[in-house]
Design an enzyme around this catalytic site. Structure first.
Site, PDB file in Angstrom:
ATOM      1  N   SER A 166       1.124  -7.412  -0.803  1.00  0.00           N
ATOM      2  CA  SER A 166       1.694  -8.418   0.102  1.00  0.00           C
ATOM      3  C   SER A 166       0.880  -9.700   0.164  1.00  0.00           C
ATOM      4  O   SER A 166       1.381 -10.732   0.619  1.00  0.00           O
ATOM      5  CB  SER A 166       1.871  -7.842   1.512  1.00  0.00           C
ATOM      6  OG  SER A 166       0.635  -7.652   2.156  1.00  0.00           O
ATOM      7  N   THR A 199       0.817  -1.219   0.000  1.00  0.00           N
ATOM      8  CA  THR A 199       0.000   0.000   0.000  1.00  0.00           C
ATOM      9  C   THR A 199       0.843   1.258   0.000  1.00  0.00           C
ATOM     10  O   THR A 199       0.487   2.255  -0.643  1.00  0.00           O
ATOM     11  CB  THR A 199      -0.943  -0.003   1.222  1.00  0.00           C
ATOM     12  OG1 THR A 199      -1.853  -1.103   1.116  1.00  0.00           O
ATOM     13  CG2 THR A 199      -1.740   1.292   1.302  1.00  0.00           C
ATOM     14  N   THR A 206       1.009  -4.385   4.370  1.00  0.00           N
ATOM     15  CA  THR A 206       0.715  -4.707   5.762  1.00  0.00           C
ATOM     16  C   THR A 206       0.053  -6.067   5.957  1.00  0.00           C
ATOM     17  O   THR A 206       0.170  -6.668   7.015  1.00  0.00           O
ATOM     18  CB  THR A 206      -0.194  -3.630   6.381  1.00  0.00           C
ATOM     19  OG1 THR A 206      -1.409  -3.542   5.633  1.00  0.00           O
ATOM     20  CG2 THR A 206       0.494  -2.279   6.394  1.00  0.00           C
ATOM     21  N   ASP A 207      -0.641  -6.576   4.937  1.00  0.00           N
ATOM     22  CA  ASP A 207      -1.475  -7.761   5.148  1.00  0.00           C
ATOM     23  C   ASP A 207      -0.673  -8.985   5.565  1.00  0.00           C
ATOM     24  O   ASP A 207      -1.131  -9.790   6.383  1.00  0.00           O
ATOM     25  CB  ASP A 207      -2.293  -8.074   3.894  1.00  0.00           C
ATOM     26  CG  ASP A 207      -3.423  -7.069   3.675  1.00  0.00           C
ATOM     27  OD1 ASP A 207      -3.688  -6.276   4.598  1.00  0.00           O
ATOM     28  OD2 ASP A 207      -4.025  -7.084   2.586  1.00  0.00           O
TER      29      ASP A 207
END
Length: 338
Positions: free
Chosen positions: A59, A17, A90-91
């Site tokens: 990710s 992101t 972030t995932d």
């Protein structure tokens, strides 16, 4: 900058992101490393920075092969820098951070992962603050793999993503934060990595044949037959409460024992996010211990999954896998009184 000397830092970008732009099919990575640095010009007043785009992925598409690729680059570049920063979606960041914690053995320099909930080009982005926190972690010489997010530094194998939208997306589970940024700078609460005379080494072998199963009331025991047929070498079970599974009507214990006896390594932890599992407390937990499962103690699911992949990459001997889970490599588990 500490003591008037600029730290030399390598920024590696993998997408996520933080580097995303609108594509017509939703946000997708599209910003390069030099573009990120251009938006934080003040960093070059304090650090010597090199940068390299190594991946360009959401990710959700980062998998064990990418972990190995990232670890290889870090191992090759680390001798030439005071620390390395990796931008990442972030995932799955917590999985990557945990995997790197095991693959980068005896790490005595900072390797910091960071990212953002809002792309760096958008209003209200958290990307700049998170990058600044990551550089501060390198400046402070925080050894080991960490995640820098929302003004906090988290041990890489204690971090879990707990929010999809909030800037405080990650929390440190069953372990204190390593540090935190406030108006008067970065405060270090404790340093996670023990000093060691053992040299740094890369152990990047992984086995991706690991399955994660979250138990629900009524789980059908035959699911374990299917996993065996699919030739999984390791299984992680998120059990109930302090650690237990049902054995009335749908008795899972015989199937689990059968898998363990066939050489499949099974690690069990709690579905509860905080505090340790303890399979010795209740009959429903003791039956799991009796059939040969490995207790996950207070490790996060992400840390267990990646540790099992790493352990199975190092050995085919289930007893040696069990010994690996009795070892704390990077602060991922609390072993005392267990």
């Amino acid at each position: 900058m500490r003591d008037g000397v600029m730290k030399k830092v390598l920024l590696l970008t993998t997408g996520g992101t933080i580097a995303a732009r609108e594509s017509g099919q939703g946000l997708t990575p599209g910003i390069h490393c030099e573009d990120l640095l251009h938006m934080l010009p003040e960093l070059k007043d304090y650090f010597q920075i090199d940068s390299q785009d190594i991946l360009n992925l959401d990710s959700s598409n980062i998998q064990p092969e990418e972990w190995q690729y990232i670890a290889q680059i870090v191992a090759e570049k680390l001798p030439y820098y005071d620390g390395i920063i990796i931008t990442h979606g972030t995932d799955t960041m917590a999985y990557t951070a945990s995997a790197l914690s095991y693959m980068l053995q005896n790490l005595q320099k900072p390797v910091v992962l960071t990212g953002a909930q809002i792309p760096i080009e958008r209003m209200f982005t958290d990307a700049k603050r998170n990058l600044q926190t990551a550089f501060a972690a390198v400046d402070q010489g925080i050894k080991g793999v960490t995640i820098a997010f929302d003004d906090k530094i988290i041990n890489g194998c204690r971090a879990v993503k707990v929010r999809t939208m909030g800037f405080n997306a990650f929390e440190s589970i069953s372990a204190p934060y390593i540090g935190e940024v406030s108006a008067d700078g970065l405060h270090i609460y404790h340093r996670q990595t023990k000093d060691t005379r053992e040299p740094f080494c890369l152990k990047k072998e992984l086995c991706a044949d690991v399955f994660l199963l979250k138990l629900i009331p009524g789980t059908n025991p035959q699911i374990f037959d299917r996993l065996k047929e699919m030739k999984y070498r390791g299984i992680v079970i998120e059990a109930f409460g302090a650690g237990g599974t049902h054995f009335e009507r749908r008795n899972l214990i015989p199937k689990l024992r059968e898998l363990v006896e066939s050489g499949i390594s099974i690690v069990a932890c709690s579905q509860c996010l905080y505090e340790k599992s303890d399979f010795s407390l209740y009959e429903v937990g003791r039956k799991l211990l009796e059939c040969g499962i490995i207790p996950g103690r207070d490790m996060t699911t992400e840390a267990i999954v990646t540790k099992l992949m790493w352990a199975l990459g190092q050995t085919e001997d289930p007893q040696k896998v069990r010994e690996i889970f009795k070892t704390d490599y990077a602060g991922e588990v609390t072993l005392e009184n267990q």
